[in-house]
Design a protein around this motif. Structure first.
Motif, mmCIF file in Angstrom:
data_model
loop_
_atom_site.group_PDB
_atom_site.id
_atom_site.type_symbol
_atom_site.label_atom_id
_atom_site.label_comp_id
_atom_site.label_asym_id
_atom_site.label_seq_id
_atom_site.Cartn_x
_atom_site.Cartn_y
_atom_site.Cartn_z
ATOM 1 N N TYR A 140 1.009 -1.100 -0.101
ATOM 2 C CA TYR A 140 0.032 0.247 -0.438
ATOM 3 C C TYR A 140 1.250 1.172 0.060
ATOM 4 O O TYR A 140 -0.110 1.975 0.418
ATOM 5 C CB TYR A 140 -1.011 0.227 0.826
ATOM 6 C CG TYR A 140 -2.131 -1.143 1.743
ATOM 7 C CD1 TYR A 140 -2.754 -1.224 0.358
ATOM 8 C CD2 TYR A 140 -1.682 -1.844 2.335
ATOM 9 C CE1 TYR A 140 -3.584 -2.737 0.307
ATOM 10 C CE2 TYR A 140 -1.993 -3.428 2.246
ATOM 11 C CZ TYR A 140 -2.931 -3.732 1.252
ATOM 12 O OH TYR A 140 -4.219 -4.898 1.435
ATOM 13 N N THR B 110 -0.884 4.329 -1.421
ATOM 14 C CA THR B 110 -2.063 5.242 -0.853
ATOM 15 C C THR B 110 -0.704 5.678 0.241
ATOM 16 O O THR B 110 -1.140 6.913 0.783
ATOM 17 C CB THR B 110 -3.138 4.229 -0.118
ATOM 18 O OG1 THR B 110 -3.180 4.171 -1.247
ATOM 19 C CG2 THR B 110 -3.918 4.472 -0.497
ATOM 20 N N ASP C 212 -2.916 13.015 12.293
ATOM 21 C CA ASP C 212 -3.613 12.862 11.224
ATOM 22 C C ASP C 212 -3.187 11.286 9.898
ATOM 23 O O ASP C 212 -4.258 11.542 9.143
ATOM 24 C CB ASP C 212 -4.046 14.279 10.266
ATOM 25 C CG ASP C 212 -4.172 15.199 11.576
ATOM 26 O OD1 ASP C 212 -5.062 14.843 12.686
ATOM 27 O OD2 ASP C 212 -4.222 16.541 10.922
ATOM 28 N N GLN D 123 -4.352 8.718 11.087
ATOM 29 C CA GLN D 123 -6.021 8.821 11.332
ATOM 30 C C GLN D 123 -5.872 8.865 9.932
ATOM 31 O O GLN D 123 -7.162 7.779 9.419
ATOM 32 C CB GLN D 123 -6.370 10.228 11.569
ATOM 33 C CG GLN D 123 -8.338 9.957 11.681
ATOM 34 C CD GLN D 123 -8.532 9.108 12.250
ATOM 35 O OE1 GLN D 123 -7.915 9.439 13.242
ATOM 36 N NE2 GLN D 123 -9.563 9.008 12.113
ATOM 37 N N ALA D 124 -5.975 9.476 8.769
ATOM 38 C CA ALA D 124 -5.987 9.038 7.551
ATOM 39 C C ALA D 124 -5.630 7.683 6.886
ATOM 40 O O ALA D 124 -6.313 6.903 6.317
ATOM 41 C CB ALA D 124 -5.041 9.830 6.297
ATOM 42 N N ASP E 66 -8.958 5.596 8.263
ATOM 43 C CA ASP E 66 -9.451 6.103 7.465
ATOM 44 C C ASP E 66 -9.904 4.914 6.465
ATOM 45 O O ASP E 66 -10.632 4.420 5.409
ATOM 46 C CB ASP E 66 -10.422 7.258 7.547
ATOM 47 C CG ASP E 66 -10.163 7.735 9.358
ATOM 48 O OD1 ASP E 66 -10.760 7.391 9.915
ATOM 49 O OD2 ASP E 66 -10.410 8.869 9.114
ATOM 50 N N GLN E 67 -8.877 5.240 5.207
ATOM 51 C CA GLN E 67 -9.355 5.156 3.918
ATOM 52 C C GLN E 67 -8.489 3.025 4.267
ATOM 53 O O GLN E 67 -9.026 2.832 2.822
ATOM 54 C CB GLN E 67 -7.754 5.927 3.489
ATOM 55 C CG GLN E 67 -7.982 5.805 2.011
ATOM 56 C CD GLN E 67 -7.524 6.596 0.854
ATOM 57 O OE1 GLN E 67 -6.638 7.127 1.317
ATOM 58 N NE2 GLN E 67 -7.420 6.553 0.025
ATOM 59 N N LEU E 68 -7.441 2.588 4.900
ATOM 60 C CA LEU E 68 -6.731 1.645 4.149
ATOM 61 C C LEU E 68 -7.245 0.776 5.018
ATOM 62 O O LEU E 68 -7.019 -0.657 5.641
ATOM 63 C CB LEU E 68 -5.301 1.306 3.821
ATOM 64 C CG LEU E 68 -4.711 1.780 2.780
ATOM 65 C CD1 LEU E 68 -3.335 2.270 2.817
ATOM 66 C CD2 LEU E 68 -5.337 2.141 1.421
ATOM 67 N N ASP E 69 -8.003 1.011 6.678
ATOM 68 C CA ASP E 69 -8.384 -0.229 8.003
ATOM 69 C C ASP E 69 -7.373 -0.807 8.876
ATOM 70 O O ASP E 69 -7.040 -1.846 8.595
ATOM 71 C CB ASP E 69 -9.381 -0.658 7.512
ATOM 72 C CG ASP E 69 -10.565 -1.045 8.105
ATOM 73 O OD1 ASP E 69 -10.664 -0.381 9.239
ATOM 74 O OD2 ASP E 69 -11.086 -2.177 8.392
ATOM 75 N N ILE E 70 -6.561 0.244 8.486
ATOM 76 C CA ILE E 70 -4.872 0.058 8.943
ATOM 77 C C ILE E 70 -4.529 0.673 9.952
ATOM 78 O O ILE E 70 -4.856 1.808 10.369
ATOM 79 C CB ILE E 70 -3.721 -0.540 8.355
ATOM 80 C CG1 ILE E 70 -3.931 -0.830 6.722
ATOM 81 C CG2 ILE E 70 -2.371 -0.329 8.437
ATOM 82 C CD1 ILE E 70 -2.815 -1.013 5.690
ATOM 83 N N ASP E 71 -4.363 0.315 11.712
ATOM 84 C CA ASP E 71 -4.904 0.732 12.796
ATOM 85 C C ASP E 71 -3.128 0.866 13.435
ATOM 86 O O ASP E 71 -2.388 0.653 12.372
ATOM 87 C CB ASP E 71 -5.422 0.363 13.750
ATOM 88 C CG ASP E 71 -6.087 0.495 13.446
ATOM 89 O OD1 ASP E 71 -7.306 1.522 13.219
ATOM 90 O OD2 ASP E 71 -7.137 -0.315 13.665
#
Lengths: 331, 290, 483
Positions: free
Chosen positions: C441, C444, C469, C472-473, C476-481
């Protein structure tokens, strides 16, 4: 409704009503309704990953996707952006369109070359949004784009301004592009609305000695209500779905400041990890937002006089049909 | 539509009147300039080369690199004609579907009385609010499963159901479709389809033309669905082609990028200026009446 | 009646367009549709016919189509060249789909095409190759063995750089993709500016002025600033050096991980910005290219990059203009004013891997071409021509390639670098190239990271906010914490 109908025709004609509406219904069911349901269902599944065909309803918490989206700061932020950009574009747009409509339909002080201006103002609207986005991206380029070139050469600013890293500037630009593209369209719609107002009303106002301002605010605007509602609702729906320009102008940046809900949904579903279920949930939430906004608008714009008038008209129409004469007798 | 000019204001010809007029025209001209300027820059820059654009991005004097830019563009496998033809097919098909079937649906609502008429209209009004993006995920999955991706027809058929056009046509029909003519045709023994196609349809022409223009333009400019459904380069519509001009393989050749943009806009310009009078007049004719 | 007029006008216009298209040989799909789908034809059913595909088939005659997907015209150019110069060209024509990686447009389109079995051969860049060789899209890639290539023996024989092989190996241990370049990085600088600021344009002098390490680098930036120069064009230039010199990638055990070296990029970037050491450009944007031609806000010393940056980007944007007809040089730009030296930190950047699709019905042809591109060490092989500037006589620049065998027999002297042998620098630089800090990834995540860094350096938010941020981004976008 059924009672006051001419007896002979209603029976034989009802089937044509259904028949004529059939293509619409079929196309709607296949291409719009089914995908909508499909999308809704996906929102409750674990469908993720590239072209995943094996997905299941979520076990346990059925609303997990919706909860995840509602707590997703980027999504909340993108909805905010969408609304802000829409408002920043719509208010100047409708104001300018109203002003131009007032000028172009003024009966005393007519504007010469109207046709020319209308053609020019409407022109940006026919151009592909993708083209416009890329054109403006080139125009506002930093540090050597045309706009910076102009500003610096004429001494308006000292050094080139980077529109693309400032969140507010980027939002304003996207709103401006939307405004620039759509004000001509809105103007044309409003003008056509004004032309649809019965000339008798204006003549009566003339006889009463009303001035231009009075006529515009007392007669034109109230009579434009339906058209304004139409403009408002279509613009709102279009605005909340804003995609092409934010996506192609700065790809939602900088710092997600021009990322609209549609861009967010696109990114969730078709870029990165293919989170179809999340995107579907976000889509449905957006739909709810749009529906609520539209309902509020309808409610606010609904005035009782018009509603009463509509009722009256309906009765008139029925009566007219009964008598076998048309409504208003054409043009 | 004839303007009533007989009552020129008796009092207004003072200096205030002229100041007002000057302000009005200056304002209109500035607005016109803002509307036109980006296109002028685009056209001029499409004739200039990269280094000219780099040193001064704005110029009103065309240069002589048009041909060279054209070559560069051609060398980058950018083929505006393919995109243009695909866009024409999709837009024309979608426009015809939209206008014809929407008129038909509106006619069903206006000319006949049937039990579900009112719920049906409410339903259309609700549908009006569901935007394409909302259903796109399902739309993609559905089109994918029936093998309709990369088929232009997948962008045409959905146009049959165009709620906003139905809404518009209904409004127009209520005010401008004289029922007695239909009635007399019926008495003469004409079939319902013939009445619709040969009597009602021609009377709806002004409104249809208006909607045709809007439908054509919006279909022509649609990016979201084609972007999702089309991956084959030979099927790309104009907006997709344009969106790729932003890519880094074109980035370095500004003159060529401007030329590419110009080529995508040119057909629209030609059509627009040929039909502009008609477009504006048509729009005015078919205003949303209640 | 007006409607008809409008429509017939439309029809006429589209006909006109199709005539023009006829004279344009490269548009097979454009000619046919008009006859069947004329917009004037009011019966909507007619437009159902899908003529464009038929006409394409006709045009290609007996030849089969090779569907090549790429993000630049580079790989399609190679395929075309192979078809032009080999027998395979009698049987196949190429149908290329080039979609730039800008705005992340390439991957979604390629993914959809792969899923629809519409690809024979495709290219992937370092930023996302892992997704196609090892990640979720790995299922679409054919192994080189499957393509009929004796891959293990050939790799040994050609001495292909190990990292290229590692990155292109799928989870089953089979090679599915190989690159043709070696992408170890160097510092590519302007001789005239080096002379002015450091008194010499000799690579050894410049190397010790700007490095090793970032501290020396910023000292040099100060010297350059005193003379009115920037050291790099924008923060993107040092990002690529930072990104691929870090020890770990963005994802560790399924969580987002920020390598300390990558985190330091925030500070480096801020320093560049606050001290006005660069022109604040963004890579691949107009102003960045302008700095290559020396026409930017102020002169900049150089760029971080592998050999392909010279060949593919700087040389094309250095402002040199050659009259096509006469071959006369009309403007030199910065041509010849360049040299390369060791960078302050070792790194690699980019590279293109070539893959064949599992579902391709033309595997033999794909295998033949891929072997020519990635494993052929002869003088007729792509890599030899690529390394020696004989691939494209019009653009005689050279590039470091993956095969060591080829590198040994190639010579990296080019006019663009005023005769310097660039392989002296680039070959040793390859030791920094490895695949261990790549993730599927990267494209992205990098976009999100760079965006936040720019926000921080522009003074729009604090360092901590930028990091928060960013996390967070990605989440939010990749569902990777984040970790």
């Amino acid at each position: 409704m059924k009672s006051a109908q001419s007896r002979i025709k209603s029976i034989s004609n009802a089937k044509y009503g259904y028949l004529f509406a059939l293509p619409f219904v079929i196309a709607y069911l296949i291409f719009h309704f089914y995908p909508t349901i499909y999308t809704t269902v996906l929102g409750f599944t674990d469908c993720q990953g590239l072209n995943n065909t094996e997905w299941h309803l979520l076990k346990g918490n059925l609303f997990e996707n919706f909860q995840r989206i509602l707590t997703n700061k980027s999504f909340i932020n993108s909805v905010k952006n969408t609304v802000i950009i829409w408002i920043m574009n719509f208010i100047p747009q409708i104001t300018l369109a109203m002003l131009l409509t007032a000028w172009f339909t003024a009966r005393r002080i007519t504007v010469k070359g109207q046709g020319f201006f209308k053609v020019i103002f409407y022109m940006p609207n026919i151009i592909t949004a993708a083209t416009i986005a890329i054109l403006f991206h080139a125009l506002f380029a930093y540090p050597t784009g045309p706009v910076n070139d102009l500003l610096v050469r004429n001494g308006i600013i000292e050094a080139s301004y980077n529109f693309y890293v400032k969140k507010v500037a980027a939002k304003i630009l996207v709103a401006f592009i939307q405004f620039w593209t759509w004000y001509g369209y809105t103007m044309i719609i409003l003008i056509s609305g004004v032309l649809g107002i019965s000339p008798d009303i204006y003549e009566a106002a003339d006889i009463d000695g009303a001035n231009g301002m009075q006529i515009f605010f007392r007669i034109t605007i109230p009579n434009l209500k339906t058209v304004l509602l139409y403009t408002l609702v279509t613009s709102l729906i279009g605005g909340l779905n804003m995609f092409d320009i934010p996506k192609l102008f700065l790809n939602g940046g900088p710092d997600n400041s021009t990322k609209t809900a549609s861009v967010f949904i696109y990114e969730q579903a078709f870029a990165g990890k293919y989170l179809y279920n999340r995107a579907a949930a976000a889509s449905m939430l957006m739909f709810v937002v749009i529906a609520i906004c539209s309902a509020i608008l309808f409610y606010l714009m609904r005035d009782k006089d018009a509603a009463a008038l509509a009722k009256l008209k309906k009765q008139e129409r029925k009566a007219a049909k009964k008598r076998g004469t048309g409504l208003q007798g054409g043009f | 539509m004839s303007k009533t000019t007989y009552d020129e204001p008796k009092s207004a010809k003072g200096p205030l009147y002229y100041a007002y007029k000057v302000f009005q025209y200056v304002f209109l001209l500035i607005l016109a300039a803002i509307s036109v300027m980006p296109f002028v820059i685009m056209i001029v820059n499409s004739t200039r080369n990269t280094s000219q654009i780099e040193s001064h991005a704005v110029s009103l004097i065309p240069s002589h690199y048009l041909l060279q830019n054209f070559k560069i563009l051609g060398g980058k496998a950018f083929n505006p004609w393919v995109g243009f033809m695909n866009s024409v097919i999709v837009s024309a098909g979608a426009t015809i579907c939209t206008v014809y079937f929407s008129t038909m649906t509106a006619y069903a609502i206006v000319a006949y009385d049937w039990k579900l008429k009112k719920p049906f209209f409410t339903f259309i009004m609700c549908v009006l609010m569901i935007p394409a993006q909302v259903t796109s995920i399902g739309m993609y999955q559905f089109m994918y499963s029936i093998g309709m991706t990369n088929k232009l027809i997948a962008l045409i058929l959905p146009a049959i159901a165009a709620p906003s056009t139905v809404f518009f046509m209904r409004q127009y029909m209520y005010s401008s479709l004289p029922m007695e003519i239909l009635q007399s045709a019926r008495i003469d023994g004409a079939g319902e389809f013939r009445i619709f196609n040969q009597i009602a349809l021609p009377m709806m022409k002004p409104a249809m033309a208006t909607q045709a223009i809007f439908a054509f333009v919006s279909s022509w400019n649609n990016l979201f669905l084609p972007l999702i459904l089309l991956t084959d380069k030979a099927k790309f519509t104009m907006p997709i082609m344009v969106s790729q001009l932003n890519g880094d393989i074109y980035k370095t050749e500004y003159g060529a990028v401007y030329l590419g943009l110009l080529l995508t806009v040119l057909p629209l310009f030609v059509i627009y200026f040929l039909l502009s009078k008609y477009i504006i007049a048509g729009v005015a004719l078919g205003g949303v009446k209640e | 009646m007006k409607m008809k007029k409008a429509l017939s006008l439309l029809a006429a216009l589209s006909l006109m367009a199709s005539f023009t298209a006829c004279s344009n040989t490269s548009s097979p799909a454009a000619t046919d549709p008009v006859d069947d789908n004329s917009p004037a034809d009011s019966a909507p059913v007619d437009s159902e016919e899908e003529t464009p595909s038929e006409s394409t088939a006709e045009e290609t005659g007996d030849k089969k189509e090779l569907r090549v997907w790429a993000f630049t015209d580079e790989v399609p150019g190679m395929v075309q060249k192979y078809l032009d110069t080999h027998d395979l060209g009698d049987k196949y024509v190429m149908k290329e789909s080039i979609i730039a990686t800008t705005d992340g447009a390439y991957q979604p389109a390629l993914d959809a095409a792969l899923a629809g079995d519409e690809v024979d051969m495709y290219a992937a860049e370092a930023a996302f190759i892992l997704k196609y060789s090892q990640g979720e899209a790995a299922k679409y890639a054919a192994t080189y063995e499957d393509l009929g290539i004796d891959v293990d023996a050939k790799i040994k024989e050609a001495e292909i750089a190990q990292y290229t092989v590692d990155i292109g190996t799928n989870p089953d241990g089979k090679v599915v993709g190989l690159g043709y370049q070696a992408t170890g990085g160097a510092f590519i600088y302007r001789r005239s500016i080096a002379k002015d600021a450091f008194g010499s344009d000799d690579p050894d002098t410049v190397k010790s002025e700007i490095g090793p390490g970032w501290d020396k680098f910023f000292e040099a930036a100060d010297k350059l600033k005193a003379k009115g120069y920037g050291i790099v064009s924008g923060d993107g230039d040092i990002w690529h050096a930072v990104e691929n010199s870090s020890d770990t990638g963005w994802i560790k055990d399924g969580k987002l991980h920020i390598d300390p070296k990558r985190e330091e990029f925030l500070d480096l970037s801020k320093k560049l910005m606050d001290n006005d050491y660069h022109n604040d450009t963004q890579d691949w944007q107009e102003a960045w290219f302008a700095d290559m031609a020396g026409t930017g806000k102020k002169g900049v010393l150089g760029f971080f990059g592998p050999a392909w940056l010279i060949n593919y980007t700087i040389a094309k944007n250095c402002g040199r203009e050659v009259d096509e007809a006469t071959g006369e040089v009309k403007a030199e730009g910065t041509w010849g004013d360049w040299a390369v030296c060791e960078p302050p930190i070792g790194f690699f950047w980019g590279g293109t891997w070539v893959l064949g699709a599992n579902a391709s019905p033309n595997k033999d042809a794909v295998g033949e071409i891929i072997e020519w591109i990635t494993l052929d060490t002869s003088e007729e092989g792509l890599q030899y021509m690529w390394a020696n500037g004989t691939y494209n006589p019009d653009n005689a620049t050279k590039d470091a390639v993956a095969s060591n065998v080829v590198m040994k027999k190639s010579d990296g002297k080019i006019d663009f670098l005023s005769g310097q042998n660039m392989f002296d620098i680039f070959v040793p630089a390859n030791e920094f190239a490895n695949g261990k800090n790549l993730t599927p990834y990267d494209e992205t995540i990098n976009t999100a990271w760079r965006d936040q860094v720019r926000q921080y350096t522009a003074g729009n938010k604090s360092r901590d906010e930028a990091i928060a941020d960013f996390k967070q981004a990605v989440s939010d976008q990749l569902d990777i914490d984040a970790e």
